[in-house]
Design an enzyme around this catalytic site. Structure first.
Site, mmCIF file in Angstrom:
data_model
loop_
_atom_site.group_PDB
_atom_site.id
_atom_site.type_symbol
_atom_site.label_atom_id
_atom_site.label_comp_id
_atom_site.label_asym_id
_atom_site.label_seq_id
_atom_site.Cartn_x
_atom_site.Cartn_y
_atom_site.Cartn_z
ATOM 1 N N ARG A 251 -54.806 32.591 18.396
ATOM 2 C CA ARG A 251 -54.121 32.112 19.588
ATOM 3 C C ARG A 251 -55.046 32.219 20.796
ATOM 4 O O ARG A 251 -56.017 32.972 20.791
ATOM 5 C CB ARG A 251 -52.851 32.928 19.848
ATOM 6 C CG ARG A 251 -51.828 32.907 18.726
ATOM 7 C CD ARG A 251 -50.635 33.771 19.078
ATOM 8 N NE ARG A 251 -49.612 33.750 18.044
ATOM 9 C CZ ARG A 251 -49.530 34.620 17.038
ATOM 10 N NH1 ARG A 251 -50.444 35.582 16.938
ATOM 11 N NH2 ARG A 251 -48.564 34.546 16.143
ATOM 12 N N LYS B 197 -49.395 38.805 19.447
ATOM 13 C CA LYS B 197 -48.150 38.351 20.058
ATOM 14 C C LYS B 197 -46.932 39.014 19.430
ATOM 15 O O LYS B 197 -45.982 39.371 20.132
ATOM 16 C CB LYS B 197 -48.045 36.824 19.916
ATOM 17 C CG LYS B 197 -46.794 36.220 20.521
ATOM 18 C CD LYS B 197 -46.770 34.721 20.319
ATOM 19 C CE LYS B 197 -45.502 34.113 20.890
ATOM 20 N NZ LYS B 197 -45.467 32.638 20.676
ATOM 21 N N HIS C 216 -53.236 24.479 22.239
ATOM 22 C CA HIS C 216 -52.548 25.112 21.111
ATOM 23 C C HIS C 216 -52.618 24.252 19.848
ATOM 24 O O HIS C 216 -52.407 24.752 18.739
ATOM 25 C CB HIS C 216 -51.090 25.393 21.469
ATOM 26 C CG HIS C 216 -50.435 26.399 20.567
ATOM 27 N ND1 HIS C 216 -50.819 27.723 20.516
ATOM 28 C CD2 HIS C 216 -49.436 26.269 19.657
ATOM 29 C CE1 HIS C 216 -50.072 28.372 19.640
ATOM 30 N NE2 HIS C 216 -49.230 27.508 19.099
ATOM 31 N N ARG D 285 -54.810 25.537 17.058
ATOM 32 C CA ARG D 285 -54.238 26.475 16.083
ATOM 33 C C ARG D 285 -53.522 25.705 14.971
ATOM 34 O O ARG D 285 -53.583 26.078 13.804
ATOM 35 C CB ARG D 285 -53.281 27.418 16.798
ATOM 36 C CG ARG D 285 -52.578 28.429 15.887
ATOM 37 C CD ARG D 285 -51.925 29.503 16.753
ATOM 38 N NE ARG D 285 -50.919 30.277 16.051
ATOM 39 C CZ ARG D 285 -51.164 31.332 15.287
ATOM 40 N NH1 ARG D 285 -52.408 31.722 15.099
ATOM 41 N NH2 ARG D 285 -50.177 32.008 14.710
ATOM 42 N N HIS E 41 -48.482 35.119 11.075
ATOM 43 C CA HIS E 41 -47.061 34.784 10.992
ATOM 44 C C HIS E 41 -46.353 35.743 10.041
ATOM 45 O O HIS E 41 -46.759 35.898 8.897
ATOM 46 C CB HIS E 41 -46.869 33.345 10.504
ATOM 47 C CG HIS E 41 -47.309 32.318 11.487
ATOM 48 N ND1 HIS E 41 -48.581 31.774 11.477
ATOM 49 C CD2 HIS E 41 -46.667 31.751 12.542
ATOM 50 C CE1 HIS E 41 -48.684 30.896 12.467
ATOM 51 N NE2 HIS E 41 -47.544 30.882 13.125
ATOM 52 N N TYR F 158 -46.732 25.005 11.647
ATOM 53 C CA TYR F 158 -48.126 24.776 11.990
ATOM 54 C C TYR F 158 -48.901 24.100 10.862
ATOM 55 O O TYR F 158 -50.031 23.684 11.059
ATOM 56 C CB TYR F 158 -48.806 26.115 12.312
ATOM 57 C CG TYR F 158 -48.325 26.742 13.588
ATOM 58 C CD1 TYR F 158 -49.006 26.551 14.776
ATOM 59 C CD2 TYR F 158 -47.187 27.533 13.604
ATOM 60 C CE1 TYR F 158 -48.570 27.129 15.956
ATOM 61 C CE2 TYR F 158 -46.733 28.120 14.777
ATOM 62 C CZ TYR F 158 -47.432 27.915 15.952
ATOM 63 O OH TYR F 158 -46.987 28.486 17.101
#
Length: 376
Positions: free
Chosen positions: A218, A243, A329, A332, A354, A363
């Site tokens: 990220r 995150k 983004h 990613r 994740h 994603y």
């Protein structure tokens, strides 16, 4: 018995006094309203379920937002984004009203206004912040009687999940051009990545872009990366704080290692570092996340202009999707989709960070032709 008395020509004051409870009083415009309120308060005290409403009735949403920002929001990793949402709420008329007077209908009206200008995911994020403000006020600020109006509001369904793929010249060279679908919904275009990097005027952005697309890190993880957590020999970058709150180790490709090695050599070559250099000596990049985003947007804009100039010079029709609708983004997204062709799902979650494979699927956007080649 509650006491009801007239105050002035248009006001009625209700008072409730009961042993073991603080005296309560409130002013109304009609006697009926004053009596109804007093009877309700007295009934709650008799049943032992009364809780004070005074703070919720005197604290405006603006005041609650300010306290929330200072005590709660600033401690979050996404405080900058949340501060922007809080600023938006402070600007609406609803912020002037006491918390106890805000109803679900008020929030629903604000939701509908925002949905005309913003995407559902943006509105959902704003509603989530407001909901947290009410929950904190009820649980931690002594406003036990306060209800959360956001809980009763119908939430918009997010339909703006991005599937944008970013094309690379190196990737395109390995595939026959006649096998590629020019009308793919992903809008992947050959050479976009290199064009954006070439158009950048930033000394750090090219390295940041390559690191993002090679590792699926990220933006915040990249700008927070420290040299003490980078092991170029083992080809691993350690992220102590991410995150979702979990630390993870990110494997690096040969290109990612080469990018970082170049930066390290340049850093080590400095003979007289400045004071700022010493302060940020352990940061790989020493740049803020919002600055990365702005630099990327400017590079995309310049790359698109250069592409249009080339098309006009060659009298060719420009591709409307080429170098448009690109966000940082998306790198990613692109990295995750590329890594998915190498690693199985359970290993990929460890790389991208994740916790839920269902989130990872947002994603992962493989090309249909790549999947078709795997079929016998």
């Amino acid at each position: 018995m509650p006491t009801i008395r007239k105050r002035g020509q248009y006001q009625w004051e209700a008072q409730v006094r009961r042993r073991g409870y603080p005296a309560q009083s409130k002013t109304f415009t009609t006697k009926a309203e004053a009596e109804a309120w007093a009877n309700m308060i007295e009934s709650e005290m008799s049943r032992g379920v009364w809780v004070s409403r005074s703070e919720a009735e005197t604290t405006t949403l603006y005041e609650a937002l300010s306290r929330y920002e200072e005590e709660i929001s600033l401690a979050k990793k996404g405080s900058a984004q949340e501060s922007s949402v809080i600023k938006t709420y402070k600007a609406v008329d609803l912020a002037k009203r006491p918390l106890s007077t805000i109803r679900s209908a008020d929030v629903a009206k604000l939701r509908d206004v925002w949905l005309k200008e913003y995407k559902p995911a943006t509105v959902l994020r704003r509603l989530a912040v407001l909901s947290h403000v009410f929950n904190v006020a009820r649980k931690e600020w002594g406003m036990e009687s306060l209800s959360n109006p956001v809980e009763l509001v119908r939430k918009p369904q997010p339909n703006n999940a991005r599937t944008r793929r970013i094309g690379s010249a190196g990737e395109a060279a390995s595939e026959p051009q006649d096998d590629r679908d020019p009308d793919s919904e992903r809008g992947a275009q050959d050479g976009e990545l290199e064009r954006v990097i070439t158009a950048s005027n930033s000394a750090l952005l090219p390295a940041i872009i390559w690191l993002a697309v090679e590792t699926a890190m990220r933006r915040g993880e990249i700008v927070s990366l420290q040299w003490k957590y980078v092991d170029l020999k083992r080809r691993v970058a350690h992220l102590p704080a991410t995150k979702n709150g979990n630390a993870r180790d990110v494997p690096m490709s040969s290109r990612a290692v080469a990018v970082l090695q170049t930066l390290k050599d340049s850093r080590d070559a400095k003979v007289n570092p400045t004071e700022d250099d010493e302060n940020d000596a352990d940061l790989v990049f020493g740049i803020r996340g919002d600055a990365v985003t702005r630099a990327f947007e400017r590079a995309v804009t310049r790359a698109r202009k250069i592409y249009l100039d080339e098309c006009w010079a060659a009298k060719l029709k420009p591709d409307g999707k080429f170098l448009t609708d690109l966000r940082f983004h998306d790198l990613r997204h692109e990295a995750t989709s590329r890594l998915a062709s190498i690693f199985p799902m359970h290993e990929l979650t460890k790389i991208t960070g994740h916790r839920d494979p269902r989130m990872l699927m947002r994603y992962y956007h493989p090309r249909a032709e790549d999947l078709a080649r795997k079929l016998s």
